[in-house]
Design a protein around this motif. Sequence first.
Motif, PDB file in Angstrom:
ATOM      1  N   LEU A   1     -55.064  12.812 -36.402  1.00  0.00           N
ATOM      2  CA  LEU A   1     -55.884  13.780 -35.659  1.00  0.00           C
ATOM      3  C   LEU A   1     -57.351  13.394 -35.825  1.00  0.00           C
ATOM      4  CD1 LEU A   1     -54.057  17.028 -36.858  1.00  0.00           C
ATOM      5  CD2 LEU A   1     -53.738  15.850 -34.673  1.00  0.00           C
ATOM      6  N   VAL A   2     -57.638  12.105 -35.689  1.00  0.00           N
ATOM      7  CA  VAL A   2     -58.956  11.564 -36.007  1.00  0.00           C
ATOM      8  C   VAL A   2     -59.813  11.356 -34.766  1.00  0.00           C
ATOM      9  CG1 VAL A   2     -60.192   9.619 -37.056  1.00  0.00           C
ATOM     10  CG2 VAL A   2     -58.055  10.441 -38.090  1.00  0.00           C
ATOM     11  N   THR A   3     -59.282  10.702 -33.762  1.00  0.00           N
ATOM     12  CA  THR A   3     -60.060  10.360 -32.563  1.00  0.00           C
ATOM     13  C   THR A   3     -59.803  11.357 -31.436  1.00  0.00           C
ATOM     14  OG1 THR A   3     -58.335   8.967 -31.581  1.00  0.00           O
ATOM     15  CG2 THR A   3     -59.816   7.926 -33.194  1.00  0.00           C
ATOM     16  N   GLY A   4     -60.615  11.257 -30.397  1.00  0.00           N
ATOM     17  CA  GLY A   4     -60.396  12.084 -29.218  1.00  0.00           C
ATOM     18  C   GLY A   4     -59.017  11.890 -28.622  1.00  0.00           C
ATOM     19  N   PRO A   5     -58.582  10.633 -28.417  1.00  0.00           N
ATOM     20  CA  PRO A   5     -57.218  10.430 -27.918  1.00  0.00           C
ATOM     21  C   PRO A   5     -56.134  10.963 -28.856  1.00  0.00           C
ATOM     22  CG  PRO A   5     -58.539   8.482 -27.494  1.00  0.00           C
ATOM     23  CD  PRO A   5     -59.379   9.388 -28.354  1.00  0.00           C
ATOM     24  N   ASP A   6     -56.355  10.856 -30.178  1.00  0.00           N
ATOM     25  CA  ASP A   6     -55.393  11.429 -31.130  1.00  0.00           C
ATOM     26  C   ASP A   6     -55.218  12.923 -30.872  1.00  0.00           C
ATOM     27  OD1 ASP A   6     -55.203   8.979 -32.438  1.00  0.00           O
ATOM     28  OD2 ASP A   6     -56.459   9.593 -34.141  1.00  0.00           O
ATOM     29  N   LEU A   7     -56.341  13.608 -30.752  1.00  0.00           N
ATOM     30  CA  LEU A   7     -56.302  15.060 -30.557  1.00  0.00           C
ATOM     31  C   LEU A   7     -55.760  15.417 -29.182  1.00  0.00           C
ATOM     32  CD1 LEU A   7     -59.703  15.745 -32.283  1.00  0.00           C
ATOM     33  CD2 LEU A   7     -57.518  16.682 -33.049  1.00  0.00           C
ATOM     34  N   ALA A   8     -56.128  14.647 -28.172  1.00  0.00           N
ATOM     35  CA  ALA A   8     -55.630  14.915 -26.819  1.00  0.00           C
ATOM     36  C   ALA A   8     -54.114  14.752 -26.748  1.00  0.00           C
ATOM     37  CB  ALA A   8     -56.312  13.990 -25.816  1.00  0.00           C
ATOM     38  N   ALA A   9     -53.563  13.859 -27.575  1.00  0.00           N
ATOM     39  CA  ALA A   9     -52.114  13.642 -27.576  1.00  0.00           C
ATOM     40  C   ALA A   9     -51.353  14.885 -28.021  1.00  0.00           C
ATOM     41  CB  ALA A   9     -51.752  12.461 -28.469  1.00  0.00           C
ATOM     42  N   VAL A  10     -52.044  15.801 -28.736  1.00  0.00           N
ATOM     43  CA  VAL A  10     -51.430  17.080 -29.111  1.00  0.00           C
ATOM     44  C   VAL A  10     -52.122  18.235 -28.391  1.00  0.00           C
ATOM     45  CG1 VAL A  10     -50.553  16.271 -31.342  1.00  0.00           C
ATOM     46  CG2 VAL A  10     -52.862  17.246 -31.220  1.00  0.00           C
ATOM     47  N   HIS A  11     -52.719  17.914 -27.214  1.00  0.00           N
ATOM     48  CA  HIS A  11     -53.327  18.919 -26.340  1.00  0.00           C
ATOM     49  C   HIS A  11     -54.482  19.649 -27.010  1.00  0.00           C
ATOM     50  CE1 HIS A  11     -50.120  18.854 -23.153  1.00  0.00           C
ATOM     51  NE2 HIS A  11     -49.492  18.254 -24.150  1.00  0.00           N
ATOM     52  N   GLN A  12     -55.248  18.930 -27.830  1.00  0.00           N
ATOM     53  CA  GLN A  12     -56.339  19.573 -28.533  1.00  0.00           C
ATOM     54  C   GLN A  12     -57.608  18.724 -28.476  1.00  0.00           C
ATOM     55  OE1 GLN A  12     -57.744  22.031 -29.920  1.00  0.00           O
ATOM     56  NE2 GLN A  12     -56.103  23.482 -29.507  1.00  0.00           N
ATOM     57  N   ASP A  13     -58.699  19.308 -29.003  1.00  0.00           N
ATOM     58  CA  ASP A  13     -59.962  18.588 -29.168  1.00  0.00           C
ATOM     59  C   ASP A  13     -60.459  18.839 -30.582  1.00  0.00           C
ATOM     60  OD1 ASP A  13     -60.998  21.189 -29.155  1.00  0.00           O
ATOM     61  OD2 ASP A  13     -61.755  21.039 -27.100  1.00  0.00           O
ATOM     62  N   GLY A  14     -61.744  18.603 -30.825  1.00  0.00           N
ATOM     63  CA  GLY A  14     -62.275  18.729 -32.173  1.00  0.00           C
ATOM     64  C   GLY A  14     -62.153  20.105 -32.780  1.00  0.00           C
ATOM     65  N   TRP A  15     -61.947  21.131 -31.944  1.00  0.00           N
ATOM     66  CA  TRP A  15     -61.803  22.490 -32.481  1.00  0.00           C
ATOM     67  C   TRP A  15     -60.722  22.560 -33.551  1.00  0.00           C
ATOM     68  CZ3 TRP A  15     -57.268  25.323 -32.181  1.00  0.00           C
ATOM     69  CH2 TRP A  15     -57.350  26.639 -32.659  1.00  0.00           C
ATOM     70  N   LEU A  16     -59.612  21.849 -33.352  1.00  0.00           N
ATOM     71  CA  LEU A  16     -58.476  21.949 -34.267  1.00  0.00           C
ATOM     72  C   LEU A  16     -58.852  21.575 -35.694  1.00  0.00           C
ATOM     73  CD1 LEU A  16     -55.395  22.451 -34.551  1.00  0.00           C
ATOM     74  CD2 LEU A  16     -55.086  20.001 -34.112  1.00  0.00           C
ATOM     75  N   VAL A  17     -59.707  20.575 -35.871  1.00  0.00           N
ATOM     76  CA  VAL A  17     -60.052  20.093 -37.209  1.00  0.00           C
ATOM     77  C   VAL A  17     -61.467  20.490 -37.635  1.00  0.00           C
ATOM     78  CG1 VAL A  17     -58.405  18.199 -37.163  1.00  0.00           C
ATOM     79  CG2 VAL A  17     -60.708  17.836 -36.257  1.00  0.00           C
ATOM     80  N   GLN A  18     -62.203  21.161 -36.745  1.00  0.00           N
ATOM     81  CA  GLN A  18     -63.565  21.575 -37.067  1.00  0.00           C
ATOM     82  C   GLN A  18     -63.742  23.088 -37.117  1.00  0.00           C
ATOM     83  OE1 GLN A  18     -66.252  19.399 -37.699  1.00  0.00           O
ATOM     84  NE2 GLN A  18     -64.627  17.871 -37.784  1.00  0.00           N
TER      85      GLN A  18
END
Length: 217
Positions: free
Chosen positions: A116-133
Amino acid sequence: MPNYRPPAAPEGTPAKASLPAGTALYRVHSARRAAGSFNPVPSHCLYGGGRFDATSCDPYGYLYAGLTPAAAVSETVLHSLPFDPAGGARLVPRAAVTGRRLSALRLTESVDVVALVTGPDLAAVHQDGWLVQAEARDYPYTRDWAHWIRGHTDPWAQGFLWSSKREPGERALILFADRCPAGLLAATGEAPVDFATPEGRGVLDEILLPYRARLAP
């Protein structure tokens, strides 16, 4: 606020990262518990708890760590600590480290985690930086997303890996006890840093110094 509820299923494939055997992990934890012990107690679905904790909706043992001492300390004692408007050092309350220590562990075998590190990583689970920030007020929602991601990465995902909110240059992770083998975590031989001792407080202040922070008198 959370941006939306998880969809029925991911459209893409969640990104996988492998941490090899021998990888060092660092934890700030209660001195009453062994460094490699998983927390077996689910958090409340709505109140308290951490970003990706288990709840009654998805009970699992969990263990948070960082890949560096700075990541481990940043994710715990710098949590939601504001900067001094006058420019002074941020003061970490003594209560934040009372009864706690910094320990080093190593993986005895490789583990696969959801990246869940990069933008594409997060997009792959339908998310953005909100999930980890997201801040603590949104943790009930990040826990719900964690359960959803776990459900769609069963059985291979043994945890998650993300950029530490307080130290974006380093990585934080969570491991899931129900998907990790017994004996996965071993001591490294490094003595734990006990924050109750003068020596331990000195080490802590050294770690905190680059973050314009120090332990309160």
